[in-house]
Design a protein around this motif. Structure first.
Motif, PDB file in Angstrom:
ATOM      1  N   TYR A  89     -24.865 -76.725 -70.967  1.00 10.24           N
ATOM      2  CA  TYR A  89     -24.456 -76.916 -72.355  1.00 10.24           C
ATOM      3  C   TYR A  89     -22.985 -77.297 -72.413  1.00 10.24           C
ATOM      4  CZ  TYR A  89     -28.744 -74.396 -73.578  1.00 10.24           C
ATOM      5  OH  TYR A  89     -30.052 -74.002 -73.704  1.00 10.24           O
ATOM      6  N   GLN A 115     -19.917 -76.884 -75.309  1.00  9.67           N
ATOM      7  CA  GLN A 115     -19.566 -76.220 -76.556  1.00  9.67           C
ATOM      8  C   GLN A 115     -18.195 -76.700 -77.025  1.00  9.67           C
ATOM      9  OE1 GLN A 115     -20.990 -73.331 -78.574  1.00  9.67           O
ATOM     10  NE2 GLN A 115     -19.429 -74.318 -79.838  1.00  9.67           N
ATOM     11  N   SER A 142     -15.687 -76.908 -83.900  1.00  5.73           N
ATOM     12  CA  SER A 142     -16.834 -76.566 -84.740  1.00  5.73           C
ATOM     13  C   SER A 142     -18.094 -77.086 -84.084  1.00  5.73           C
ATOM     14  CB  SER A 142     -16.676 -77.173 -86.137  1.00  5.73           C
ATOM     15  OG  SER A 142     -16.628 -78.595 -86.046  1.00  5.73           O
ATOM     16  N   GLY A 143     -19.220 -76.643 -84.611  1.00  4.68           N
ATOM     17  CA  GLY A 143     -20.497 -77.136 -84.120  1.00  4.68           C
ATOM     18  C   GLY A 143     -21.116 -76.223 -83.079  1.00  4.68           C
ATOM     19  N   GLU A 144     -22.416 -76.444 -82.854  1.00  4.49           N
ATOM     20  CA  GLU A 144     -23.172 -75.659 -81.892  1.00  4.49           C
ATOM     21  C   GLU A 144     -23.058 -76.271 -80.499  1.00  4.49           C
ATOM     22  OE1 GLU A 144     -24.792 -72.833 -82.575  1.00  4.49           O
ATOM     23  OE2 GLU A 144     -24.080 -72.928 -84.639  1.00  4.49           O
ATOM     24  N   THR A 198     -19.587 -68.008 -78.059  1.00  2.00           N
ATOM     25  CA  THR A 198     -21.030 -67.846 -77.897  1.00  2.00           C
ATOM     26  C   THR A 198     -21.494 -66.567 -78.551  1.00  2.00           C
ATOM     27  OG1 THR A 198     -20.842 -66.722 -75.756  1.00  2.00           O
ATOM     28  CG2 THR A 198     -20.992 -69.134 -75.724  1.00  2.00           C
ATOM     29  N   TYR A 241     -24.923 -65.087 -77.781  1.00  2.00           N
ATOM     30  CA  TYR A 241     -26.243 -65.127 -77.169  1.00  2.00           C
ATOM     31  C   TYR A 241     -26.878 -63.752 -76.986  1.00  2.00           C
ATOM     32  CZ  TYR A 241     -25.581 -70.088 -76.248  1.00  2.00           C
ATOM     33  OH  TYR A 241     -25.391 -71.441 -76.389  1.00  2.00           O
TER      34      TYR A 241
END
Length: 828
Positions: free
Chosen positions: A97, A99, A103-105, A555, A557
């Motif tokens: 991923y 990141q 901003s944003g996922e 994160t 999670y």
């Protein structure tokens, strides 16, 4: 004493226990059937809620229910985002991923885009405008200004290493071949061709009588000989004069292999570490049987060598001058103390025990490149722009670590720093390097008793940049070389924070204000920190903090199911030692509704962490997450639980670490005894109702406690335990106990199998058959020893498909059902 699983309700769970029964001694052939109560909750893997008790089924379930956390985190090249991976339990594949910070996922990366992603490891050119890296065994270069990625190789032979040369060219190596890519012409040049064979003899003149007669009498034979000689000489001259020819081949003999190599900044010198080709880490006479092979047969799995038979030969350094085609064998005489008999007193003690006399004599010691178990840097560090190299070497006997510079013309070493330890030099805290454009080295050393950061200019005395009774680790030189960043536990041994020290004035400043455990990474531009941080009831998440700015969580999670449960945060306490050790740090879990004034005293359990050199009584989330939840379950059942950082544990300095030298299992048991007494005095624990358990080193310690202090605990469970240190691996064991041929006294003093006659209380032994770390044979040998000693108070459980760290939830569940049942039977 009862056989019930207290607090689990209505259903009936029947277990068949083989061997001697912990509750009722029985004959070797008798089977004892134990019926215990258990709730239907045990069979379900539903997340716990605040108003429901924990269940073993849930605790030992697939841990993905807790959240699939980020790991392997690192910065993007532009310092504006971070990369990380996630991996479901037992999945063989990682998902990657990216990141963004603003901003944003996090965006999951597609497989066909992974080679374009910024890479964690790579090397920069001098201008820091290009980055070279290896991906899937091939070589790539990224232009950091435009973001363009270029693939330079596409082949099946993987690239092993890469560096930029001082003129901007790229050098890389594959196996024993080194190549150079010329930036001005694009020419690919092989600059070193190394062959680990004897040099060919070439055309040989006749030497024997018959050969000479053949040449004298047969004109054709003499003609062919002369033609071959002329052709050989022509090839030699051609190689000298023809600029299009590739580099000469280096023939380094057929008795060694290349262990590591390092190329100088200008590409002229190649430094090699060689090791005897006949050495192997594998056991010569042994295999590990897999009884559940995929084809239905017993598979023979190769096994590592034991310390009793692992005879590591050390390494030899060789310097190749690729320009002059000259080889220099590097001597170790420049290492201070290279020939000292550092084990003289140990050898004398062992000789005396056998009625012999030992005479100490000086002799060159075996050395190798320093092997640090936590770093990614090379033990051969070149100054970035000059042909200066510093090498970190360690003695194979584990008593010395040297940082030495190498004279490239003579092949001689000069000691810049020697770290000697009468016990053993730590395999952590060995980072080092050069300050740019200087002759000054920076490094970590435990010489004061704690790992600290030092500077040392050539010919000058070291300068301490940090000092105090705390541990410095994970050092990072800032991009402008103004600061060195580091992690330390200054405020409390169980709390980490990030600091930086100004190289010019030696002033340190604290950069983070965390109250748990963390790891950090400095952004490429030096402006931000990426943190992986946790607290006692909060698993690790990723955070970013600008230097001097606010902390931001990246994160999230950890699952809601895990976060919403009211986990008990263990209290970290100091247990006063009655054995001269000072304070022993420990985690303590108190029973629900704890009342010190109540009439009945509490049962208690002490958990022994694994690895020996590991810290678990800290303010972060424990790597033993199943045990953390199990301890919460035990508190629901009315137990006090303690988790001690006994002597030998990490985080408390050199003296705490080496207190177990040549005496494993004895100082630690003294600490456990102090822990039991502390619980009796402070948590209303019944001295006669305390049990213990642990895995790996914790299993070893369970053995030693039950065997050497039989009244201390009323029951113990040893998981994947070491029973005889002579059967464990060399890199770990020889640090602490030397080797069995040198120090038999230490092995006999420290191995549980030598003390098994002391067992008086119920013992549960559990091992995985496919354990390639602590062999299943350890448990087999101990069980046979207990049988021959006619000890009826032990039980065994085997796990046919499990390695050292169990993988199957069903195995974890079975293991902890047995542990829980043992404690319920013997401590309630």
């Amino acid at each position: 004493m009862t056989g019930a699983f207290r607090g689990f309700g209505l259903s009936i769970l029947t277990l068949t226990i083989l061997g001697g029964c912990a509750a009722t001694p029985s004959s070797d052939t008798q089977q004892t059937q134990v019926t215990t109560q258990a709730s239907t909750q045990v069979a379900l893997a539903t997340p716990p809620s605040v108003d429901q008790p924990l269940t073993l089924k849930q605790i030992m379930a697939n841990p993905d229910w807790m959240g699939i956390l980020a790991k392997g985190e690192y910065w993007s090249d532009d310092s504006q985002s971070v990369y990380f991976a996630r991996q479901a339990h037992q999945s063989p594949l990682l998902d990657y991923y990216q990141q963004p910070l603003v901003s944003g996922e996090a965006a999951k990366l597609a497989l066909d885009a992974l080679h374009q992603a910024d890479q964690q490891y790579g090397v920069m050119d001098e201008a820091r405008s290009r980055k070279a890296y290896i991906y899937q065994g091939n070589l790539f270069v990224k232009d950091l200004l435009s973001g363009k990625v270029s693939q330079l190789t596409r082949q099946n032979t993987k690239v092993d290493g890469v560096r930029f040369l001082t003129n901007g060219d790229i050098a890389y190596w594959q196996g024993e071949q080194v190549f150079r890519i010329h930036g001005d012409s694009g020419l690919y040049e092989q600059i070193a061709n190394i062959k680990m064979v004897k040099q060919p003899k070439g055309v040989e003149a006749p030497s024997s009588y018959i050969a000479k007669q053949q040449h004298r009498l047969i004109e054709y034979v003499a003609l062919k000989q002369n033609q071959a000689k002329e052709k050989e000489q022509y090839q030699v001259e051609l190689a000298k004069q023809d600029p299009t020819m590739t580099a000469k081949t280096w023939y380094l003999g057929d008795e060694e292999t290349v262990s590591q190599m390092s190329l100088s900044p200008d590409g002229r010198y190649l430094l090699l570490s060689l090791v005897d080709k006949n050495y192997s880490w594998r056991a010569e006479h042994d295999i590990m049987p897999n009884y559940l092979g995929s084809q239905g047969y017993v598979d023979a799995v190769p096994a590592r060598a034991r310390v009793a038979e692992d005879k590591y030969p050390g390494e030899r350094l060789v310097l190749l001058d690729l320009e002059q085609h000259e080889k220099r064998d590097i001597t170790i005489e420049g290492l201070t103390g290279f020939d000292e008999d550092v084990l003289a007193s140990v050898k004398a003690e062992n000789a005396k025990a056998k009625g012999e006399t030992y005479k100490s004599e000086k002799s060159p010691r075996k050395v190798q490149l320093m092997q640090d178990w936590g770093w990614t840097q090379s033990a051969m560090q070149w100054q970035a722009k000059d042909n200066k190299v510093a090498i970190m070497l360690e003695a194979v006997d584990n008593k010395d670590r040297w940082i030495a510079t190498l004279n490239l013309k003579s092949g001689s070493l000069k000691t810049e720093h020697r770290l000697h330890d009468d016990a053993w030099v730590n395999y952590n805290f060995n980072q080092f390097g050069w300050l740019p454009q200087s002759d000054t080295l920076y490094y970590l050393s435990e010489e004061t008793g704690y790992s600290h950061l030092y500077l040392k200019a050539s010919g000058a005395k070291p300068q301490a940049l940090t000092q105090g009774k705390y541990v410095v680790s994970d050092i990072t030189l800032g991009p402008k070389a103004e600061y060195i960043y580091y992690k330390a536990n200054k405020d409390h041994p169980g709390i980490d924070n990030v600091y930086r020290v100004n190289i010019a004035d030696g002033q340190s400043e604290q950069l983070t204000q965390w109250d748990g455990q963390l790891d950090y990474s400095l952004s490429p531009d030096g402006s931000k920190l990426l943190l992986k941080a946790s607290r006692r009831t909060q698993p690790s998440e990723l955070y970013v903090q600008a230097i001097g700015g606010e902390l931001k969580q990246l994160t999230h999670y950890t699952s809601d199911a895990f976060k919403q449960y009211a986990w008990q945060a263990p209290e970290v306490v100091k247990v006063p030692s009655t054995h001269g050790a000072g304070d022993v740090y420990a985690r303590v879990y108190l029973p629900q509704g704890f009342d010190k004034a109540r009439a009945d005293k509490y049962p208690a359990v002490i958990f022994n962490h694994g690895a020996g050199y590991l810290q678990n009584a800290h303010y972060g989330f424990s790597g033993y997450f199943r045990e953390f939840m199990f301890h919460n379950l035990l508190t629901q059942q009315g137990y006090v639980v303690m988790d001690m950082d006994y002597r030998g544990s990490k985080g408390y300095g050199r003296d705490w670490r080496t207190a177990i030298y040549r005496n494993m299992g004895h100082p630690e048991v003294e600490d456990l005894k102090d822990g039991v007494n502390w619980m009796v005095a402070n948590t209303h624990v019944d001295l006669k109702r305390v049990g213990t358990y642990g895995g790996s080193y914790g299993g070893f310690l369970t053995f030693m406690a039950l065997f050497t202090e039989p009244e201390l605990f009323q029951a113990g469970a040893a998981l994947r335990p070491v029973s005889d240190w002579a059967h464990y691996n060399a890199p770990y064991t020889s640090n602490i106990l030397n080797t069995p041929d040198v120090d038999a006294i230490a092995y006999e003093r420290s191995s549980p199998i030598e003390h098994a006659q002391g067992l008086q209380k119920p013992l549960l032994v559990m091992s995985g058959v496919l354990d390639d770390n602590v062999f299943f044979q350890d448990s087999v040998r101990l069980v046979q020893r207990l049988i021959e000693l006619e000890k009826p108070m032990f039980e065994t459980a085997i796990y046919p498909v499990e390695p050292h760290g169990f993988r199957q939830p069903s195995s974890w569940l079975d293991e902890y059902r047995r542990i829980f049942k043992l404690f319920e039977q013997e401590l309630k």
